[in-house]
Write an enzyme that holds these catalytic residues in place. Structure first.
Site, PDB file in Angstrom:
ATOM      1  N   ASP A  34       0.814  -1.212   0.000  1.00  0.00           N
ATOM      2  CA  ASP A  34       0.000   0.000   0.000  1.00  0.00           C
ATOM      3  C   ASP A  34       0.849   1.264   0.000  1.00  0.00           C
ATOM      4  OD1 ASP A  34      -2.405  -1.258   0.053  1.00  0.00           O
ATOM      5  OD2 ASP A  34      -2.890  -0.805   2.141  1.00  0.00           O
ATOM      6  N   LYS A  56      -3.846   3.014  -2.896  1.00  0.00           N
ATOM      7  CA  LYS A  56      -4.739   3.258  -1.763  1.00  0.00           C
ATOM      8  C   LYS A  56      -4.395   4.539  -1.029  1.00  0.00           C
ATOM      9  CE  LYS A  56      -6.708   0.033   0.543  1.00  0.00           C
ATOM     10  NZ  LYS A  56      -8.021   0.196  -0.060  1.00  0.00           N
ATOM     11  N   MET A 171      -8.096   9.038   9.458  1.00  0.00           N
ATOM     12  CA  MET A 171      -8.515   9.650   8.188  1.00  0.00           C
ATOM     13  C   MET A 171      -9.499  10.794   8.411  1.00  0.00           C
ATOM     14  SD  MET A 171      -9.026   5.985   6.236  1.00  0.00           S
ATOM     15  CE  MET A 171      -9.951   5.332   7.638  1.00  0.00           C
TER      16      MET A 171
END
Length: 503
Positions: A34, A56, A171
């Site tokens: 990733d 990603k 996030m």
């Protein structure tokens, strides 16, 4: 047996990768990684392993999740051992469970290897403990980016706002205004301490502290972008006392290391420990000779030499490698005077049971010759094991002083086959602050790969560091002055010069 290993790569610091994850990387046929999985881990992969980047990154997925799932199934069905390297922990907002379910549905075997989650590591590196007897006895991990197909938020904002937990939002940068407003509306005191930790545990770590009522505006003003964690709670107030990582003297400084990869590990490790973002850009490769006949002949004639002068660590290694092949050891050097040019070379000799008779105070030819003359080298037979191509000043000066000198090539240096894209992009983006040169050959080979106009364009932000005057002179021939050159011509002194300049 074919199997997919869902590996937690940790939050970014390579030292936080688990031993089990490293062992799996070393045996995998395929490595799928990733955006948030440190590329440094790829050095553990087999040279013949297939390496696949799936992205990603927020809003920019090289492969959508369904295609990643299909890729894993295809590779394991083809009989491969697959290491699926995921940032943090696979099961903590890492969609690892979704990938595991897809593998099960396809009849494929899998294992999960937990990793250090950024929710724990990033605050710790920022000096923020998630629990503390005076402030918080529980922790809540919360996504700041919920599934957009959900009609309503699943978060119980009142419970989060009025509880005593430390809140850690993953996030959450994009939705930071909504998060802070929802917490305050649900009853949280607007003065509750909060922090954003960006790129936690890496050399690019940044921490922004404000109260929950103002952190959205503060983040916008500071230009904080993903990836970042939001930590909310009174434990944030401990940061002033407990912050340690961001105190590192070279934190965030982009430093290019041009040494050969075989020699660079110590310098890279030291700079990394001091917080630097190290760009390994080996411009030379150390290689064995195609013919060691002359070396073996010299070793057979060791009795005819009075002095052996080793000018580098590599000279020691390759010379003693040939002695080993010939079933000889340090006893063959009995009665010889041994000189080591520099402390690293001296240590390499000591590791082989040889205590050097002479180590010059300064590691330039003039100082070496002066010291050897004081030890009556004139009229003596001298052997200098060294690189195939090297400066002739030392042997010429010794001959001029009356010594009988034989130069013996024991290895060679060649131009490294190194990809330039990463360093070129970092130079153009202003991410590099220093370029280090540890020999004239690193200078010459650097400019074989990097156009001078690129470095000239970056000269306002980039400083050039050389290990000594000879290397600085080579740099000047390419049209650049050395900005840093320590008085002692050693790697530790070069590192200290970087630290002093950055402070």
């Amino acid at each position: 047996m074919s199997k997919v290993y869902l590996l937690g790569a940790g939050p970014g610091d390579p030292g936080l990768l688990t031993i089990k994850a490293k062992e799996i990387l070393e045996k995998a046929d395929v490595v799928v990684y990733d955006y948030l999985a440190n590329k440094a881990f790829l050095r553990y992969a087999r040279p013949d392993a297939e390496i696949i980047y799936v992205g990603k990154k927020g809003g920019d997925h090289t492969l959508p999740q369904d295609q990643i799932n299909q890729l894993l199934v295809e590779k394991v069905k083809a009989g491969k051992v697959v290491a699926r390297l995921k940032g943090g922990d696979p099961y903590v907002f890492g969609r690892g469970a979704e990938e595991a379910e897809e593998l099960l549905d396809a009849g494929a075997a899998f294992e999960t290897v937990p990793g250090v989650t950024s929710a724990v590591a990033a605050p710790a590196y920022a000096g923020i403990p998630l629990t503390h007897r005076q402030y918080a006895s529980s922790v809540s991990f919360i996504t700041g980016h919920e599934d957009p197909t959900k009609p309503d938020s699943v978060h119980n904002w009142e419970s989060l706002a009025k509880g005593t937990s430390t809140l850690v939002f993953f996030m959450g940068v994009k939705n930071l205004p909504d998060i802070s407003q929802n917490l305050i509306t649900a009853g949280m005191d607007p003065t509750t301490p909060a922090a954003l930790v960006r790129w936690g545990t890496t050399c690019r770590q940044q921490t922004l502290v404000a109260d929950i009522g103002s952190i959205a505006d503060a983040a916008a003003a500071a230009g904080m972008k993903p990836p970042a964690l939001l930590v909310v709670g009174h434990v944030v107030s401990l940061r002033d006392r407990l912050a340690w990582f961001e105190e590192k003297p070279l934190l965030g400084k982009g430093i290019v290391v041009t040494r050969a990869r075989q020699q660079a590990s110590g310098l890279v490790a030291t700079l990394t420990e001091l917080g630097a973002c190290v760009y390994e850009f080996p411009t030379i490769e150390i290689a064995p000779l195609s013919d060691y006949g002359p070396v073996r002949d010299a070793i057979d004639r060791l009795d005819c030499y009075d002095w052996i002068i080793f000018t580098s660590v590599n000279g020691v290694k390759y010379f003693f490698d040939e002695m080993e092949i010939m079933e000889k050891d340090a006893r063959s050097l009995a009665g010889k005077m041994i000189a080591a040019i520099g402390p690293a070379t001296a240590n390499e000799l000591r590791a082989r049971g040889i205590r050097p008779d002479f180590i010059p105070e300064k590691y330039v030819a003039e100082s070496v010759v002066e010291g050897l003359l004081a030890l009556h080298v004139a009229g003596k037979r001298v052997l200098i094991p060294r690189a195939l191509k090297a400066r002739e000043i030392l042997p010429n000066e010794l001959r001029r002083a009356g010594a009988d000198v034989e130069v013996l090539s024991v290895y060679e240096t060649t131009l490294a086959n190194q990809d330039t894209d990463e360093v070129l992009a970092a130079l153009k983006n202003g991410e590099i602050h220093y370029v280090t040169f540890t020999s004239s050959s690193t200078v010459d080979n650097f400019f074989e790969k990097i156009p001078t106009d690129v470095l000239k364009a970056a000269k306002g932000t980039v400083k050039l560091a050389t290990i000594g005057p000879v290397t600085a002179q080579t740099l000047s021939r390419h049209g650049f002055d050395s900005d840093l050159s320590p008085e002692e011509f050693t790697i530790p002194a070069l590192v200290q010069a970087l630290v002093n300049d950055a402070s």
